[in-house]
Motif scaffolding. Structure first.
Motif, PDB file in Angstrom:
ATOM      1  N   ARG A 168       0.836  -1.197   0.000  1.00 58.70           N
ATOM      2  CA  ARG A 168       0.000   0.000   0.000  1.00 58.70           C
ATOM      3  C   ARG A 168       0.872   1.249   0.000  1.00 58.70           C
ATOM      4  NH1 ARG A 168      -5.078  -1.541   0.952  1.00 58.70           N
ATOM      5  NH2 ARG A 168      -5.840   0.567   1.361  1.00 58.70           N
ATOM      6  N   ASP A 221      -2.656   6.499   4.937  1.00 56.18           N
ATOM      7  CA  ASP A 221      -2.870   5.579   3.825  1.00 56.18           C
ATOM      8  C   ASP A 221      -3.497   6.356   2.658  1.00 56.18           C
ATOM      9  OD1 ASP A 221      -3.745   3.618   2.028  1.00 56.18           O
ATOM     10  OD2 ASP A 221      -4.270   2.206   3.618  1.00 56.18           O
ATOM     11  N   ASP A 223      -3.525   4.938  -0.525  1.00 60.11           N
ATOM     12  CA  ASP A 223      -3.462   3.919  -1.580  1.00 60.11           C
ATOM     13  C   ASP A 223      -4.554   4.075  -2.636  1.00 60.11           C
ATOM     14  OD1 ASP A 223      -1.814   1.560  -2.284  1.00 60.11           O
ATOM     15  OD2 ASP A 223      -3.750   0.524  -2.246  1.00 60.11           O
ATOM     16  N   LYS A 224      -5.663   4.725  -2.271  1.00 63.01           N
ATOM     17  CA  LYS A 224      -6.757   4.890  -3.243  1.00 63.01           C
ATOM     18  C   LYS A 224      -6.507   6.051  -4.215  1.00 63.01           C
ATOM     19  CE  LYS A 224     -10.635   2.886  -0.680  1.00 63.01           C
ATOM     20  NZ  LYS A 224      -9.933   2.306   0.470  1.00 63.01           N
ATOM     21  N   THR A 225      -5.400   6.775  -4.038  1.00 66.89           N
ATOM     22  CA  THR A 225      -5.102   7.917  -4.904  1.00 66.89           C
ATOM     23  C   THR A 225      -4.399   7.437  -6.182  1.00 66.89           C
ATOM     24  OG1 THR A 225      -4.784   9.235  -2.892  1.00 66.89           O
ATOM     25  CG2 THR A 225      -4.014  10.187  -4.966  1.00 66.89           C
TER      26      THR A 225
END
Length: 255
Positions: A168, A221, A223-225
């Motif tokens: 991640r 976190d 990680d969704k970017t």
């Protein structure tokens, strides 16, 4: 030939590793440390005071009392420095904090009470060698805030980097407390599309305690970017809603 056998530590602290007090000159405050022996054998435990500080790179310093000019180690007296707990037994060690009459600097003063199982290194009769027991020590912070309304944290961003952890993307933000008051900030990043200014999202860290003149790495976190270049605003906010902000440029890569 040496034979080593590693045994599990069985002492646990039941009432937290951070004890905070709002204090006044000349007053006395009482606290306790609740311990339990979860093991099947009797266990002796020693307790002693040390000074304590840390840095964002993960370094932690346990040092002799008076190493830190804001130590309160001399203010703290425990009712015992050694206890022995039977198997499955619980006990409480009491301490008193006596604040001196003439402390003029407002802010946080602190030290840690180290809780350390006492392990005998015994010869092993059946084989040549010794039994070595692994020891888990606990450090219980005792933080005293003197005239806290006249003191304040002063948070500074000291570094920012993105690293992969467990697959991640984690944003690691080094934050230092340059003020004179303990606080418990959270780091938040607001991420915006560089081309059109559209907001991508808000991402935040867990709150962590930050003593004066120390620093920690706050992990966010992200990680969704999607991989791209972004404008972002970093905000550190403590529990009293004091906010410290910094504009940054962020590059999220594929790897």
């Amino acid at each position: 030939m040496l034979q080593f056998s590693f045994l599990k530590a069985s002492i646990v602290v039941l009432n937290g590793l951070s004890h905070t007090y709002k204090v006044e000159n000349g007053k006395v405050y009482k606290g306790k440390i609740a311990l339990e022996n979860t093991g099947k054998q009797p266990q002796s435990v020693k307790l002693f005071l040390q000074d304590y500080s840390y840095k964002a790179d993960g370094t932690i310093y346990y040092t002799a009392p008076h190493t830190n000019e804001k130590t309160n180690a001399d203010w703290i007296k425990m009712n015992t420095n050694l206890v022995t707990l039977k198997a499955k037994e619980k006990t409480e060690v009491y301490y008193e904090i006596t604040v001196p009459d003439k402390i003029s600097d407002p802010g946080s003063y602190w030290s840690v009470i180290i809780v350390e199982p006492v392990e005998d290194i015994k010869p092993n009769d059946s084989k040549q060698g010794v039994n070595i027991t692994s020891i888990i020590r606990y450090a219980i912070q005792v933080i005293t805030d003197l005239d806290s309304d006249k003191a304040k944290p002063d948070l500074k961003f000291e570094g920012i980097k993105i690293e992969k952890e467990d697959g991640r993307q984690i944003l690691k933000v080094a934050i230092a407390n340059k003020g004179n008051l303990y606080c418990k900030p959270t780091a938040v990043i607001e991420i915006y599309n560089k081309k059109n200014g559209q907001k991508i999202g808000n991402f935040s860290s867990q709150a962590m305690g930050l003593l004066p003149q120390t620093s920690k790495s706050f992990h966010i976190d992200i990680d969704k970017t999607p991989p791209d270049q972004y404008n972002a605003v970093l905000i550190a906010t403590d529990e009293d809603e004091n906010a410290f902000a910094l504009n940054v440029e962020l590059e999220v890569k594929n790897d």
